[in-house]
Design a protein around this motif. Structure first.
Motif, PDB file in Angstrom:
ATOM      1  N   ILE A   1     -12.155  22.867  45.866  1.00  0.00           N
ATOM      2  CA  ILE A   1     -11.803  24.279  45.777  1.00  0.00           C
ATOM      3  C   ILE A   1     -13.079  25.062  45.537  1.00  0.00           C
ATOM      4  CG2 ILE A   1     -10.699  25.976  44.284  1.00  0.00           C
ATOM      5  CD1 ILE A   1      -8.622  24.633  45.709  1.00  0.00           C
ATOM      6  N   PHE A   2     -13.272  26.128  46.287  1.00  0.00           N
ATOM      7  CA  PHE A   2     -14.366  27.033  45.956  1.00  0.00           C
ATOM      8  C   PHE A   2     -13.816  28.145  45.078  1.00  0.00           C
ATOM      9  CE2 PHE A   2     -17.046  25.179  49.264  1.00  0.00           C
ATOM     10  CZ  PHE A   2     -18.272  25.239  48.613  1.00  0.00           C
ATOM     11  N   VAL A   3     -14.528  28.415  43.978  1.00  0.00           N
ATOM     12  CA  VAL A   3     -14.070  29.480  43.076  1.00  0.00           C
ATOM     13  C   VAL A   3     -15.175  30.518  42.907  1.00  0.00           C
ATOM     14  CG1 VAL A   3     -12.492  27.987  41.815  1.00  0.00           C
ATOM     15  CG2 VAL A   3     -14.843  28.219  41.037  1.00  0.00           C
ATOM     16  N   PHE A   4     -14.782  31.669  42.420  1.00  0.00           N
ATOM     17  CA  PHE A   4     -15.734  32.775  42.241  1.00  0.00           C
ATOM     18  C   PHE A   4     -15.809  33.145  40.766  1.00  0.00           C
ATOM     19  CE2 PHE A   4     -13.979  33.021  46.481  1.00  0.00           C
ATOM     20  CZ  PHE A   4     -15.118  33.162  47.258  1.00  0.00           C
ATOM     21  N   SER A   5     -17.013  33.309  40.291  1.00  0.00           N
ATOM     22  CA  SER A   5     -17.223  33.626  38.880  1.00  0.00           C
ATOM     23  C   SER A   5     -16.542  34.944  38.519  1.00  0.00           C
ATOM     24  CB  SER A   5     -18.712  33.723  38.598  1.00  0.00           C
ATOM     25  OG  SER A   5     -18.915  34.396  37.379  1.00  0.00           O
ATOM     26  N   ALA A   6     -16.011  34.985  37.278  1.00  0.00           N
ATOM     27  CA  ALA A   6     -15.343  36.214  36.825  1.00  0.00           C
ATOM     28  C   ALA A   6     -16.310  37.396  36.768  1.00  0.00           C
ATOM     29  CB  ALA A   6     -14.719  35.982  35.456  1.00  0.00           C
ATOM     30  N   ARG A   7     -17.617  37.085  36.761  1.00  0.00           N
ATOM     31  CA  ARG A   7     -18.618  38.169  36.774  1.00  0.00           C
ATOM     32  C   ARG A   7     -18.541  39.010  38.040  1.00  0.00           C
ATOM     33  NH1 ARG A   7     -23.318  34.556  35.361  1.00  0.00           N
ATOM     34  NH2 ARG A   7     -23.104  34.316  37.588  1.00  0.00           N
ATOM     35  N   LEU A   8     -17.985  38.402  39.116  1.00  0.00           N
ATOM     36  CA  LEU A   8     -17.950  39.125  40.391  1.00  0.00           C
ATOM     37  C   LEU A   8     -16.956  40.277  40.384  1.00  0.00           C
ATOM     38  CD1 LEU A   8     -18.448  36.507  43.211  1.00  0.00           C
ATOM     39  CD2 LEU A   8     -20.082  37.786  41.884  1.00  0.00           C
ATOM     40  N   ASN A   9     -16.236  40.431  39.276  1.00  0.00           N
ATOM     41  CA  ASN A   9     -15.426  41.629  39.095  1.00  0.00           C
ATOM     42  C   ASN A   9     -16.226  42.874  39.405  1.00  0.00           C
ATOM     43  OD1 ASN A   9     -12.779  41.227  38.279  1.00  0.00           O
ATOM     44  ND2 ASN A   9     -13.465  40.396  36.338  1.00  0.00           N
TER      45      ASN A   9
ATOM     46  N   SER B   1     -24.266  31.013  32.506  1.00  0.00           N
ATOM     47  CA  SER B   1     -25.145  31.005  33.680  1.00  0.00           C
ATOM     48  C   SER B   1     -24.451  30.357  34.871  1.00  0.00           C
ATOM     49  CB  SER B   1     -26.450  30.285  33.366  1.00  0.00           C
ATOM     50  OG  SER B   1     -26.184  29.024  32.827  1.00  0.00           O
ATOM     51  N   ALA B   2     -23.179  30.620  34.990  1.00  0.00           N
ATOM     52  CA  ALA B   2     -22.440  30.076  36.131  1.00  0.00           C
ATOM     53  C   ALA B   2     -22.909  30.763  37.417  1.00  0.00           C
ATOM     54  CB  ALA B   2     -20.959  30.308  35.933  1.00  0.00           C
ATOM     55  N   PRO B   3     -22.913  30.031  38.541  1.00  0.00           N
ATOM     56  CA  PRO B   3     -23.228  30.671  39.817  1.00  0.00           C
ATOM     57  C   PRO B   3     -22.114  31.656  40.202  1.00  0.00           C
ATOM     58  CG  PRO B   3     -23.082  28.260  40.028  1.00  0.00           C
ATOM     59  CD  PRO B   3     -22.592  28.609  38.680  1.00  0.00           C
ATOM     60  N   ASP B   4     -22.376  32.465  41.216  1.00  0.00           N
ATOM     61  CA  ASP B   4     -21.340  33.393  41.683  1.00  0.00           C
ATOM     62  C   ASP B   4     -20.205  32.637  42.370  1.00  0.00           C
ATOM     63  OD1 ASP B   4     -22.774  35.552  40.796  1.00  0.00           O
ATOM     64  OD2 ASP B   4     -23.826  35.836  42.698  1.00  0.00           O
ATOM     65  N   VAL B   5     -20.584  31.628  43.148  1.00  0.00           N
ATOM     66  CA  VAL B   5     -19.599  30.829  43.882  1.00  0.00           C
ATOM     67  C   VAL B   5     -19.900  29.369  43.589  1.00  0.00           C
ATOM     68  CG1 VAL B   5     -18.621  30.356  46.148  1.00  0.00           C
ATOM     69  CG2 VAL B   5     -19.864  32.475  45.767  1.00  0.00           C
ATOM     70  N   TRP B   6     -18.902  28.602  43.262  1.00  0.00           N
ATOM     71  CA  TRP B   6     -19.173  27.180  43.125  1.00  0.00           C
ATOM     72  C   TRP B   6     -17.987  26.326  43.520  1.00  0.00           C
ATOM     73  CZ3 TRP B   6     -18.029  29.907  38.588  1.00  0.00           C
ATOM     74  CH2 TRP B   6     -17.106  29.348  37.714  1.00  0.00           C
ATOM     75  N   GLY B   7     -18.251  25.053  43.831  1.00  0.00           N
ATOM     76  CA  GLY B   7     -17.210  24.122  44.238  1.00  0.00           C
ATOM     77  C   GLY B   7     -16.677  23.381  43.027  1.00  0.00           C
ATOM     78  N   GLU B   8     -15.363  23.274  42.935  1.00  0.00           N
ATOM     79  CA  GLU B   8     -14.728  22.513  41.860  1.00  0.00           C
ATOM     80  C   GLU B   8     -13.990  21.350  42.492  1.00  0.00           C
ATOM     81  OE1 GLU B   8     -14.293  22.308  38.667  1.00  0.00           O
ATOM     82  OE2 GLU B   8     -15.121  24.154  37.835  1.00  0.00           O
ATOM     83  N   ALA B   9     -14.266  20.129  42.036  1.00  0.00           N
ATOM     84  CA  ALA B   9     -13.599  18.984  42.642  1.00  0.00           C
ATOM     85  C   ALA B   9     -12.356  18.592  41.858  1.00  0.00           C
ATOM     86  CB  ALA B   9     -14.564  17.812  42.714  1.00  0.00           C
TER      87      ALA B   9
END
Lengths: 560, 312
Positions: free
Chosen positions: A368-376, A108-116
C-alpha cells in the motif's frame, strides 16, 4: 608548558568535545512541540493541481533497493516529465522494518511511502500519521489504475481501510496470482527406478522415501533427504502439502459460510499427522526449522541435499527465470555448476486423498502506498503522484521505463526489435548489484519502487516472451492458488494485538508435532489455547470484516 | 581544578545521552500518540505496566531472561578470569600475544555473521556432529576390540545427529558457549591490565619463601584481582536483564521460542507494532530491576568487606 597553558589546552579540548557531542546529537525538534502533524481539513472538490508548479516530494518505495542513490535515470526521467523534485529514501528490508517506526515517531516521515504490513499501517492510522484518501478521489484522478486493482484484487482496499475510510493506494502485483510449482530431480527419480513424476501425495511419499533411503545420487552415502522448507516463512511452509487438503494453516478461510482460522481446522491436524510420519521416516531434512535464508530450499536443492523443491524460494522453484541456462544466477545454472549431469523435471502440485491440490498465493494485491498526514498542507502533491501512477499503468513506454530503465542503456529485447523472446538487462546491469543500485529490474509483475503497477494483460505481449507466457499457462494455473479471504491475514483489526504472538506460538506447536516432540493430541490443546488467547476475538472481527468486505466489493463493483 | 575540567566531557556525555533521554520515560505512563507528541498524549497511569505484567508472553520472556542471564553469569563471568590467569602464566611473549589475538578476534564480528557460521557449525550435518560421529566411531572401535578380546557382547553406539539448535537444553548450551567464545578475549583484557599492575617483588619474595605457582596464584594474584572482579561483577549484575539480544535473535527458531524468547525480543515485537508506550514500560521495568540489583548487591558487598570493596 606552564600551568596556564595546560589549563587552556584542557578547555579547548573540552570545547571541541562538546561541539562533537552536540553535532552528533541533533536535538529532537518535534517531539516536544505541540503536534507534528497539524490536521486541517482538505476540500478535495475545489483542489486543482497547477502542473507548471514544481513540487518537492520525499518518496520511499519498497525496500528492495538498499544500495541505490539519488538522481538515478528513472528518478530524473520522472522529475522531468511530471515537474517534481524527488527526494527518494532507499532502505534495506531490516532498516525499513526497524527504522521506519522511529522515522515516523521523530516526525521525519517521507511524503509518500510504501507499507507492506497492514498491522503497522493500521497503527499509523491510529497515530494519525497518514492521510485519508477518499476512494472517489483516487478514482477520479487514476481511473484506469483503480479499474485494474478492482479487477485483480479488490480485497486489497482492506489493507488501508479503517472506520469506513480509505487511507492508501494499493499496489498491483500481477505475478501474485500465479501459484508456485514443484520441481523434481529427474536423474534421482531415474536412479531409484521411478519412471513417472509423482502426482499424488502417496506417489510423492514413495519417491521421497527412496530419495532418503536408496542413495539417489549414487555417492554411497546416506546424505540426501526428500524435502525441506523455509520454516521462517509461515506463508510457504509445506504449503503444497497443506494445499493437498485444501487448507492454509496461517490464513483466514471460509468454512461452512463463516470465516475461520486455517490453523484450527481438522484438515490442518491431519496434514500435521502426515508431516510427522514423513519426518519420522526421515523424509524431511531435520534442519528445516533453522532455515532462515530466503533461498534455503533452493540452496538445499542445488547442493543435492534434497531432490524436490517447491515454494520456499524467493521466486518459487519452477519460475520461468529459473530455467534460463544463459543466466548465471538461475537455479538450473547453479545446479549444473555443481552437478553437470543433474536433470530437473517440473512436476505438479501433489493431489490429496480428497482430490484437492493447491498452494498459497498472495493474490494480486501487493503493498500500500500511503501519504503523510503533513500533506494536508500540500494536497496537490497527492494529485500529482496519482496522475503519475495512472500514466504508468496506461502508457507502455512509461511503464517499462519506470521499471526497467531506458532501452539500449539498461535493457533490450532478446530478439532485436520485439518481445517475442523476452527482455534482458544489458551489462553492467545484468549484475544484480548494479541493477538494484540503478533501481532497475525486469520482474515486471511487481516489486515496485517508482511504479506500483504490475504488468497488465495489455503489456504482456509487449514485454513478455512467448515462451514465458506459454510456461506460465502450462505450469502455473491461477486456479490452483489458495488465497486468504482478505489476501493478508493481518488485515483483521485485532490482529495487531494478537496475531504475531499467536502465529509464533503456532509455529512452535506445529514444529513440535511434526518433529514428534509432542503427540498429535497437542493440536487440540493448541486450538483451545489459540481461541483463549485472542483467537476468538480475531475470529469475531474477521467475520465482521468479511461482511464489510462484501459491502466494499459492492461499492467497488457498482462504482464502476 | 584541572581534574574537575577533565570531568566535564564525561559529565556532558552522560547528561546528554543518558539523563536527558530519561525524560522520555513518561511515555511509559502515557497512551503515546505520535501525532500528539509526548507532552500532549493522554495520561494512562500504570495501565501500560499492568498490561505488561499481565501478559503471559512477558512473564515467560522475563523467566527466560533471568535463566539465560544466570547461566551466562555463572559460566561467562569466570571464564575471562581463568583466561587472564592462564595467559599470565605464559612466559613466551610471541606465543602469549598470538593466543590473545586469536581469542580477542571473535569480539569484532557481528552476530549476524556469527549467527550464520554457528548455525552451519551446529547443524545436523555440520562439523560438530561430524566430531561427535568420529568420537562414536572411536568408541565403537574400542568396543569392538574389547568384544573380540574378551568375548563380551557390548552394544555399539548408534549415531543419530545431536539437534544442537532445536533441542532446548542443547540450545542453551550453544548459546552460553558461543557467548563466552565471543566475549572472553575482550573481557580478559581488564583482568590482564590489573595483573600487570602486581609488583614483581611480591612474587619474588613468595618464591624465596618457597611458594609454588599454585600458591602464588591463590595468595597473591587472586587477592590483588579481587576488587576488579567485584567491580565487574556488580556492573554485570546491572545488566542482568540484558540476556544478549543480538545473539539470540540470530540463533533462535520456533522450536526453542519457549525457552529463548527474552524481554528484548518481546520488546522488538511490540516496537514493530509501533506500541511505543508498552515498549517503554518494558524497557523501564528492565532498568528498575537492574538498579535494584546493583544497589542491593553493593550493600551486601559493603557489609561483608566493611565498605572497602563496594562501588560506592
Amino acid at each position: 608548558m606552564n600551568r596556564y597553558n595546560h589549563f587552556s589546552m584542557q578547555i579547548i579540548t573540552d570545547f571541541v568535545f562538546l561541539c562533537i557531542v552536540i553535532f552528533l546529537c541533533p536535538m529532537p525538534q518535534h517531539i516536544y512541540t505541540d503536534s507534528i502533524y497539524a490536521s486541517t481539513h482538505v476540500n478535495w472538490d475545489s483542489l486543482t493541481d497547477n502542473k507548471s508548479e514544481e513540487l518537492h516530494i520525499t518518496y520511499m518505495g519498497t525496500p528492495y533497493f538498499p544500495n541505490a542513490s539519488e538522481c538515478g535515470y528513472i528518478e530524473l526521467m520522472l522529475e522531468n516529465r511530471f515537474n517534481i523534485q524527488f527526494e527518494p529514501v532507499f532502505l534495506d528490508l531490516n532498516a525499513y522494518q526497524q527504522t521506519k517506526p522511529l522515522m515516523l515517531a521523530a516526525g521525519s516521515a517521507p511524503d509518500v511511502w510504501g507499507e507492506a504490513d497492514p498491522i503497522t499501517l493500521q497503527q499509523a492510522i491510529r497515530h494519525n500519521l497518514i492521510m485519508e484518501i477518499p476512494y472517489d478521489l483516487i478514482k477520479q484522478h487514476a481511473p484506469n489504475y483503480v479499474k485494474i486493482i478492482n479487477s485483480f484484487a479488490p480485497q486489497s482496499w482492506l489493507f488501508s481501510y479503517a472506520q469506513g475510510k480509505n487511507y492508501g493506494v494499493p499496489t498491483i502485483w500481477t505475478d501474485g496470482i500465479y501459484p508456485y510449482q514443484c520441481i523434481w530431480r529427474k536423474d534421482w527419480l531415474n536412479n531409484v527406478g521411478i519412471k513417472k513424476t509423482p502426482e499424488t501425495l502417496e506417489e510423492m511419499y514413495a519417491a521421497l522415501y527412496m530419495f532418503r533411503h536408496c542413495d539417489p545420487d549414487k555417492n554411497g552415502k546416506k546424505d540426501t533427504y526428500g524435502l525441506t522448507t523455509n520454516y521462517d516463512w509461515w506463508w510457504m511452509q509445506f504449503s503444497e502439502i497443506f494445499g493437498a487438503s485444501g487448507v492454509l494453516p496461517y490464513d483466514w478461510t471460509i468454512h461452512d459460510g463463516k470465516i475461520v482460522w486455517g490453523g484450527v481446522l481438522p484438515e490442518t491436524k491431519s496434514t500435521l499427522k502426515l508431516l510427522h510420519k514423513w519426518y519420522a521416516d526421515e523424509l524431511i531434512d531435520p534442519d528445516f526449522i533453522i532455515n532462515k535464508n530466503e533461498d534455503a530450499e533452493e540452496r538445499a536443492f542445488v547442493s543435492g541435499r534434497v531432490g524436490y523443491a517447491c515454494g520456499a524460494t524467493s521466486h518459487g522453484a519452477a519460475s520461468f527465470d529459473n530455467f534460463d541456462e544463459t543466466a548465471p544466477a538461475s537455479l538450473v545454472s547453479k545446479l549444473h555448476t555443481l552437478c553437470p549431469d543433474a536433470q530437473i523435471t517440473i512436476g505438479v502440485l501433489p493431489l490429496g486423498p480428497q482430490g484437492k491440490r493447491g498452494i498459497r498465493v498472495w493474490g494480486g494485491g501487493g503493498n500500500i502506498f500511503v501519504f503523510s498526514a503533513r500533506l494536508n498542507n500540500h494536497p496537490q502533491k497527492i494529485l500529482r503522484i496519482l496522475v503519475m501512477w495512472e500514466q504508468m499503468c496506461t502508457d507502455p513506454n512509461l511503464f517499462i521505463e519506470s521499471k526497467a530503465g531506458k532501452r539500449t542503456v539498461h535493457w533490450d529485447y532478446r530478439n532485436n526489435a520485439n518481445a517475442s523472446g523476452g527482455l534482458k538487462l544489458l551489462p553492467p546491469y545484468d549484475n544484480p548489484h548494479r541493477a538494484t543500485a540503478a533501481v532497475v529490474n525486469l520482474s515486471l509483475g511487481g516489486g515496485p519502487y517508482w511504479n506500483p503497477c504490475g504488468a497488465m494483460p495489455i503489456f504482456l505481449e509487449q514485454f513478455y516472451s512467448q515462451k514465458e507466457i506459454a510456461f506460465n499457462q502450462a505450469h502455473r494455473n491461477p486456479a490452483l492458488g489458495l488465497k486468504d479471504v482478505f489476501l493478508k491475514p493481518d488485515v483483521v483489526p485485532s490482529a495487531g494485538k494478537y496475531l504475531r504472538v499467536l502465529r509464533e506460538r503456532q509455529k512452535t506447536v506445529f514444529a513440535q508435532i511434526i518433529r514428534g516432540d509432542k503427540p498429535i493430541e497437542a493440536f487440540d490443546n493448541f486450538v483451545r489455547e489459540w481461541y483463549d488467547r485472542g483467537g476468538q476475538k480475531m475470529t469475531d472481527d474477521a467475520n465482521l470484516l468479511y461482511k464489510q468486505l462484501s459491502n466494499i466489493s459492492q461499492k467497488v463493483i457498482t462504482g464502476d | 581544578m584541572q581534574l574537575v575540567w577533565m570531568l566535564v566531557p564525561v559529565l556532558l556525555f552522560f547528561i546528554i545521552f543518558s539523563y536527558i533521554p530519561m525524560c522520555g520515560l513518561i511515555i511509559a505512563f502515557k497512551d503515546y500518540r505520535m501525532d500528539l507528541g509526548i507532552i500532549h498524549s493522554p495520561w494512562a497511569g500504570l495501565a501500560n505496566l499492568s498490561e505488561l505484567l499481565q501478559a503471559f508472553e512477558f512473564r515467560k520472556a522475563l523467566t527466560n531472561t533471568i535463566i539465560i542471564s544466570m547461566l551466562r553469569l555463572s559460566f561467562g563471568f569466570v571464564a575471562p578470569v581463568l583466561l587472564a590467569l592462564l595467559l599470565n602464566e605464559i612466559r613466551v611473549t610471541w606465543y602469549k600475544r598470538t593466543i590473545q589475538t586469536i581469542v580477542y578476534l571473535p569480539y569484532f564480528f557481528s552476530w549476524v555473521l556469527l549467527g550464520g557460521i554457528i548455525l552451519t557449525v551446529f547443524s545436523s550435518n555440520g562439523p560438530m556432529n561430524l566430531v561427535y560421529m568420529l568420537l562414536l566411531d572411536i568408541c565403537n572401535f574400542c568396543l569392538g576390540q574389547i568384544n573380540s578380546l574378551f568375548g563380551t557382547n557390548l552394544h555399539h553406539f548408534a549415531f543419530s545427529p545431536i539437534q544442537f539448535m532445536t533441542n532446548r537444553h542443547w540450545f542453551l548450551f550453544v548459546l552460553i558457549l558461543t557467548g563466552i567464545w565471543q566475549e572472553v578475549g575482550y573481557s580478559a583484557i581488564i583482568y590482564l591490565a590489573a595483573l600487570a599492575g602486581i609488583p614483581v617483588e611480591l612474587y619474588e619474595s613468595a618464591n624465596v619463601d618457597g611458594a609454588g605457582r599454585w600458591h602464588q596464584t591463590i595468595h597473591i594474584t587472586l587477592p590483588v584481582l579481587m576488587p576488579t572482579i567485584v567491580t565487574l561483577f556488580l556492573l554485570r549484575l546491572g545488566q542482568i536483564l540484558n540476556a544478549g539480544f543480538d545473539q539470540i535473535y540470530n540463533l533462535y527458531n520456533p522450536i526453542v521460542y519457549d525457552s529463548a524468547d527474552i524481554i528484548d525480543t518481546y520488546v522488538l515485537r511490540i516496537l514493530q507494532n509501533m506500541d511505543f508506550s508498552l515498549a517503554t514500560a518494558a524497557g523501564m521495568f528492565k532498568s528498575i530491576i537492574g538498579m535494584i540489583l546493583i544497589v542491593t548487591v553493593n550493600m551486601i558487598v559493603n557489609k561483608y568487606t566493611k565498605g572497602e570493596k563496594g562501588l560506592w
